[in-house]
Design a protein around this motif. Structure first.
Motif, PDB file in Angstrom:
ATOM      1  N   ASN A 370       0.818  -1.210   0.000  1.00 33.82           N
ATOM      2  CA  ASN A 370       0.000   0.000   0.000  1.00 33.82           C
ATOM      3  C   ASN A 370       0.853   1.262   0.000  1.00 33.82           C
ATOM      4  OD1 ASN A 370      -2.360  -1.431  -0.048  1.00 33.82           O
ATOM      5  ND2 ASN A 370      -3.169  -0.589   1.865  1.00 33.82           N
ATOM      6  N   THR A 397      -0.280   1.696  -9.934  1.00 32.45           N
ATOM      7  CA  THR A 397      -1.058   1.697  -8.691  1.00 32.45           C
ATOM      8  C   THR A 397      -2.416   1.060  -8.951  1.00 32.45           C
ATOM      9  OG1 THR A 397      -1.840   3.955  -9.124  1.00 32.45           O
ATOM     10  CG2 THR A 397       0.092   3.696  -7.708  1.00 32.45           C
ATOM     11  N   THR A 399      -6.172  -0.428  -7.078  1.00 29.35           N
ATOM     12  CA  THR A 399      -7.072  -0.371  -5.934  1.00 29.35           C
ATOM     13  C   THR A 399      -7.579  -1.774  -5.632  1.00 29.35           C
ATOM     14  OG1 THR A 399      -7.746   1.879  -6.489  1.00 29.35           O
ATOM     15  CG2 THR A 399      -9.189   0.636  -5.019  1.00 29.35           C
ATOM     16  N   THR A 404      -4.974   1.296  -1.804  1.00 33.34           N
ATOM     17  CA  THR A 404      -4.296   1.494  -3.085  1.00 33.34           C
ATOM     18  C   THR A 404      -2.847   1.062  -2.929  1.00 33.34           C
ATOM     19  OG1 THR A 404      -5.745   3.360  -3.574  1.00 33.34           O
ATOM     20  CG2 THR A 404      -3.762   3.149  -4.901  1.00 33.34           C
TER      21      THR A 404
END
Length: 700
Positions: A370, A397, A399, A404
């Motif tokens: 994260n 990146t 989700t 994220t």
């Protein structure tokens, strides 16, 4: 009676065969040598007429033979065996070979030219797109044909697709975990696939779902799409009766169509391509006993005290297992790979206590780091993360359910070494015996490392995980041949806690095991999708069902659990605990039989848990049975999967021993209103099958 004479050619052939056989062989050896010396089956032949081209593949020693008819006025492909259609492409309005260009679907129409040369039929086909044609090549073999095609000309496609009329092939199976409008794969998995609807976008090698581009049918045909790209797969979407297999790419479409005598033969042909397991990742003990995982018991509301109470409670109630795994959430931040000191003041002592209770200790881990992790900046600065497909100068990146994150790039040797070093330090410091790897190894938003493809990350992930004890929970890798050969246990996508999810767990295991992943387990017994805690009846019935599968994956304690929707404690009665314990004991007694099936799978690649029609292909009723399965060749499982006092049990041909009623029952019949009180999970033994005595001894 006059003896028929032989032609000189036949006599010469017989003499040559006799001379070729070495002396001193036994009659059996000579027969085997003669069989091996039998001339190959006649080659495929092509005939043509103004309306169609027909490829005829003669019957061989182990292949049934078939005919492929190509209609030329409007391209259509119809496969037949013994005079009956077994697979046909979609009607003209949809088109057999389709492609999307400028946001509009087009399709092949009239065959304008063809050649038959060196065993390959090459077609040039006009299309509904101006100035654009399709070039297709069909290469027949004894039990399959290769279909490769591409678009040429003015149109610039972004998708290519095949479309079939589902009913032409009977019922459809395969695929793996299916997205459906009815809630699949969490609460719905149609079996057969055409009995419901499948609308599965992002069907590809980076998917979290266990999927492979392979489908097979009740009429013993099969389809394998050879691609590393994302697909859009639809079967009977909106009730249209079509199977559409679209690839998000303009690269040549490569497919193999299998034509066999039985669905099991189709499966074996497929395994011949992708490979069978070289070993089993799980040990004998991991087959014999359940693994306990904290997820459905606590979700993220877990800490050291709760975990130890959980382990002690299981132990004190005589509910054993080989491992207790601490799932999400134990890290201070996702990717830190350090225990949260507030929730876990002494993880080393926690590990020791778990070991003292007789369990191995496991941890949930992920390659996703994260953005708020104290390791993210270090990993990004050192180039250890996958790059964004949109901008390869930046980390990718993504989700996920916990925020994220970036993803460790396993194709980067330095990144892999850094990640593994941290894993090993963690395991060594806290006596961690094995790991539950979760999340994916790449995402569609990410660009593969230079020189690598998305499918390579399934191989890289499998190779990484193979170095650690996965504790009978396995890892969700698929699509690549490495995943097939690694022999991992495959756990399902999270299920709900209701009857629908229990039923889906059965049909989903049948789907996963028959696309080449034979060491299957359901999701955690009782479900784990954040729904209200399972009722006593669902929890017991799920445990009974899982006891008749290769492995058992547990979480919800039959003593007491927590309802995630209310935060309240749920206490089960003594009968729940007793019946759950009885299911575990039945599975443990079956372990020697199951272990023998594991060894058989390593030799043949055949699934352990499989649909009835794999063993009984001539039993027409077996093709639509959704709530029974064979566990190896001798055990037929028919547990109760609904909240009802009785059920129907279909018995294929043979002689069966009814374990619950201690009686022998003739097969080829359906037992109606079979009584299923909560303590009864119907199971039958095929008395003439291999392993029958071993199964009887365990089940009695």
């Amino acid at each position: 009676m006059r003896r028929p004479s032989r032609s000189p050619r036949v006599l010469l052939a017989a003499l040559a065969l006799a001379l070729a056989l070495p002396v001193g062989l036994t009659a059996q050896d000579q027969a085997q040598a003669a069989a091996q010396a039998t001339p190959a089956a006649p080659a495929p032949r092509l005939t043509s007429s103004p309306a169609e081209l027909t490829l005829t593949v003669p019957r061989g020693r182990t292949a049934p033979g078939y005919r492929l008819t190509v209609t030329t006025a409007q391209l259509a492909l119809t496969t037949s065996r013994s005079g009956a259609t077994v697979l046909a492409t979609a009607p003209a309005g949809t088109g057999a070979l389709r492609f999307r260009t400028g946001g509009t679907w087009q399709h092949a129409t009239r065959v304008t030219d063809w050649t038959w040369r060196h065993g390959t039929l090459t077609l040039t086909v006009a299309t509904t797109a101006p100035g654009t044609s399709v070039q297709a090549r069909i290469t027949p073999a004894a039990d399959r044909y290769q279909l490769d095609w591409q678009v040429t000309g003015q149109a610039v496609p972004d998708r290519l697709g095949l479309a079939y009329a589902l009913s032409s092939a009977g019922h459809w199976y395969g695929h793996g975990e299916a997205q459906t409008p009815a809630g699949g794969p969490g609460t719905d998995q149609p079996w057969p696939l055409d009995s419901g609807q499948v609308a599965h976008t992002n069907f590809g090698p980076a998917s979290y779902y266990m999927v492979d581009p392979f489908w097979y049918t009740s009429r013993s045909t099969g389809l394998r799409v050879d691609t590393g790209h994302v697909m859009d797969v639809a079967l009977n979407q909106g009730g249209d009766g079509l199977g559409r297999f679209d690839i998000e790419s303009a690269e040549p479409y490569k497919a193999t169509v299998f034509v066999e005598s039985t669905p099991l033969d189709v499966y074996r042909d497929y395994i011949g391509i992708v490979g069978k397991p070289a070993k089993s990742d799980a040990t004998y003990r991991q087959y014999a006993e359940p693994v306990w995982n904290s997820w459905a018991q606590f979700y993220t509301h877990v800490d050291q005290a709760k975990l130890l109470d959980y382990a002690q409670d299981l132990h004190d109630n005589g509910i054993g297992g080989h491992t207790l795994q601490l799932d999400d959430k134990w890290e201070s931040n996702y990717g830190n790979m350090t225990f949260d000191p507030k929730a876990y003041p002494d993880p080393a002592a926690m590990s020791k206590k778990i070991h003292d209770l007789g369990f191995d200790f496991g941890l949930w881990v992920t390659l996703w780091i994260n953005l708020d992790s104290d390791q993210y900046g270090y990993a990004a600065d050192h180039g250890y993360l996958l790059k964004s497909a949109a901008d390869t100068t930046k980390p990718c990146t993504v989700t996920w359910w916990n925020g994220t994150a970036g993803i460790v790039d396993l194709a980067n040797p330095d990144a892999k070494a850094w990640y593994e070093g941290r894993l090993k330090s963690l395991m060594s410091a806290y006596g961690v015996d094995g790991l539950k790897f979760d999340t994916r190894f790449i995402d569609e938003k990410c660009a593969p490392h230079e020189g690598y493809k998305p499918t390579d990350y399934q191989r890289l992930g499998a190779q990484l995980a193979d170095e650690y004890d996965l504790q009978g929970v396995g890892i969700r890798v698929h699509w690549d041949t490495t995943a097939h050969r690694a022999g991992f246990v495959t756990r399902q996508e999270d299920k709900g806690t209701g009857w629908d999810s229990l039923r889906a767990s059965v049909s989903q295991n049948l789907a996963i095991s028959t696309i080449g992943y034979p060491f299957v387990t359901t999701d955690m017994i009782g479900g784990s999708l954040g729904q209200p805690a399972p009722t006593k009846q669902v929890l017991v019935r799920w445990a009974q069902s899982a006891s008749l599968m290769p492995l058992m994956y547990a979480s919800t304690s039959p003593v007491e659990t927590n309802d995630p929707t209310t935060g309240q404690k749920v206490v089960y009665d003594r009968e729940t605990t007793d019946l759950y314990r009885a299911a575990l004991a039945r599975h443990a007694r079956l372990a020697p039989y199951i272990w023998d099936q594991v060894q058989a799978t390593l030799r043949t690649g055949d699934p352990i848990m499989r649909p009835l029609f794999f063993d009984f292909p001539k039993d027409e009723a077996a093709y639509t049975v959704t709530d029974e399965w064979m566990l190896g060749p001798a055990v037929l499982a028919a547990p109760q999967l609904t909240d009802a006092p009785t059920r129907s049990v279909h018995l294929p041909p043979g002689t069966w021993y009814d374990v619950a009623h201690h009686r022998t029952v003739p097969g080829n019949r359906t037992l109606t209103s079979y009584s299923t009180p909560l303590g009864t999970a119907p199971v039958f033994v095929n008395l003439h099958a291999k392993g029958a005595q071993q199964a009887l001894q365990a089940l009695r």
